[in-house]
Scaffold this motif. Structure first.
Motif, short mmCIF file in Angstrom:
data_model
loop_
_atom_site.label_atom_id
_atom_site.label_comp_id
_atom_site.label_asym_id
_atom_site.label_seq_id
_atom_site.Cartn_x
_atom_site.Cartn_y
_atom_site.Cartn_z
N PRO A 212 64.21 -40.47 -10.84
CA PRO A 212 64.86 -40.52 -12.42
C PRO A 212 63.26 -40.97 -13.11
O PRO A 212 63.44 -40.63 -14.33
N ALA A 213 62.08 -41.47 -12.44
CA ALA A 213 61.09 -41.54 -13.01
C ALA A 213 60.06 -40.55 -13.23
O ALA A 213 59.05 -40.52 -13.82
N GLY A 214 60.35 -39.26 -12.47
CA GLY A 214 59.74 -38.12 -12.21
C GLY A 214 58.76 -38.14 -11.29
O GLY A 214 57.82 -37.18 -11.17
N ASN A 215 58.83 -38.90 -10.37
CA ASN A 215 58.05 -38.94 -9.04
C ASN A 215 58.37 -38.11 -8.02
O ASN A 215 59.88 -38.18 -7.81
N PHE A 216 57.50 -37.38 -7.21
CA PHE A 216 57.86 -36.52 -6.33
C PHE A 216 58.67 -37.33 -5.21
O PHE A 216 58.06 -38.37 -4.74
N VAL A 217 59.81 -36.79 -4.52
CA VAL A 217 60.33 -37.40 -3.47
C VAL A 217 60.43 -36.66 -2.21
O VAL A 217 59.58 -37.30 -1.34
N ASN A 218 60.59 -35.25 -2.33
CA ASN A 218 60.54 -34.52 -0.91
C ASN A 218 61.23 -33.19 -1.35
O ASN A 218 61.48 -32.65 -2.37
N ASP A 219 60.82 -32.20 -0.42
CA ASP A 219 61.04 -30.68 -0.65
C ASP A 219 62.01 -30.61 0.34
O ASP A 219 62.17 -30.81 1.48
N LEU A 220 63.02 -29.60 -0.15
CA LEU A 220 64.36 -29.00 0.80
C LEU A 220 63.88 -27.72 0.98
O LEU A 220 63.68 -27.00 -0.02
N ILE A 221 63.87 -27.29 2.22
CA ILE A 221 63.36 -26.16 2.55
C ILE A 221 64.37 -25.02 2.34
O ILE A 221 65.57 -25.22 2.99
N THR A 222 63.97 -23.89 1.67
CA THR A 222 65.12 -22.76 1.66
C THR A 222 64.81 -21.67 2.50
O THR A 222 63.48 -21.27 3.03
N PRO A 223 65.73 -20.67 2.70
CA PRO A 223 65.51 -19.70 3.73
C PRO A 223 64.54 -18.42 3.48
O PRO A 223 64.14 -17.70 4.04
N GLY A 224 64.15 -18.58 2.11
CA GLY A 224 63.09 -17.55 1.50
C GLY A 224 62.43 -18.25 0.58
O GLY A 224 62.57 -19.42 0.16
N ILE A 225 61.22 -17.51 0.21
CA ILE A 225 60.36 -18.11 -0.86
C ILE A 225 60.67 -18.39 -2.35
O ILE A 225 60.04 -18.93 -3.11
N ASN A 226 61.83 -17.49 -2.63
CA ASN A 226 62.11 -17.41 -4.05
C ASN A 226 63.46 -17.88 -4.38
O ASN A 226 64.44 -17.18 -4.82
#
Length: 266
Positions: A212-226
């Protein structure tokens, strides 16, 4: 679901169906537990939102318009085409505030141009700009209390936040919420019940999560790049639903958080 021609903008209706658009297929897609159906609408449908009466609203960047589709009959209607006598500049994404007013982005065709703007269609059925001079404004989301509006600015790879006043339909005290990075930048996004923001980073193959403060938490990977957009299933069957354009799929990513349910939609 797979074999979609550039899916975008997932949203859920009160019957637990997941809707998305198929930009290059010129259609809306309704996905239920056991089947899926297409409604041909023409143009280039983009973002999608569902109002309190179950009417499906969508941007049409090909026809420079905001349109609706009756899910029972498949009948479409063009609601908005111009602003101050000029055609809308390629509407991209849209959302309702807690009073049922429609806010939508118009980025134009270029990432490197500041011709983008944001509009509101208020409860008096009047249309006006609430922000301009933006480099490809894209996805947008309201916080749970309805007092802040967040908007992705793809061209500058950042998320804006600002105070939303539903009475005056205005967006003030605008400031940068987060820098997203990415090969292209932020596209559609969704908020969970705790105020964490999930942003589809187009060109980078992930949903990027910020606290909620705008800090990066993590990435969730998707099946393609878009990945183009994401939405929480408010009925908690499909977790976080993501539309991904490179593979032409709609996928669910297990996320323990719940999304925001709005009275305008359910």
């Amino acid at each position: 679901m797979s074999d979609l021609r550039f899916p975008e903008g997932p949203a859920f209706d009160r019957n637990k169906n997941c809707w998305c658009v198929e930009q290059l297929g010129e259609s809306l897609v309704c996905i239920s537990d056991h089947s899926a159906k297409r409604i041909q609408v023409g143009g280039c449908p983009n973002g999608i939102a569902i109002d309190g009466d179950g009417l499906v609203w969508f941007c049409d960047s090909g026809q420079n318009s905001i349109r609706t589709c009756n899910p029972e009959t498949g009948v479409t209607e063009t609601i908005l085409k111009t602003l101050d006598g000029e055609p809308l500049n390629m509407p991209n994404d849209l959302a309702f505030d807690h009073r049922g007013q429609l806010v939508f982005t118009c980025p134009g065709p270029r990432l490197d141009s500041n011709e983008g703007y944001i509009c509101v269609y208020n409860f008096e059925h009047k249309l006006h700009k609430i922000a301009d001079g933006l480099y490809y404004p894209n996805g947008l989301a309201f916080t749970q209390n309805g007092r802040q509006l967040l908007v992705a600015e793809t061209g500058r790879q950042q998320i804006w936040t600002g105070d939303w006043d539903a009475e005056s339909a205005s967006w003030t005290n605008r400031r940068v919420f987060a820098q997203t990075g990415g090969a292209i930048g932020p596209d559609g996004m969704a908020l969970d019940e705790d105020g964490f923001l999930y942003v589809a980073i187009y060109g980078s193959g992930c949903i990027r999560v910020f606290d909620p403060a705008g800090n990066f938490v993590n990435d969730l990977i998707t099946p393609g790049i878009n990945p183009t957009n994401c939405a929480f299933d408010p009925f908690q069957r499909w977790w976080l639903v993501v539309t991904e354009a490179e593979t032409g799929t709609v996928v669910s990513i297990p996320v323990l958080k719940k999304g925001i349910m709005r009275n305008t939609e359910y």
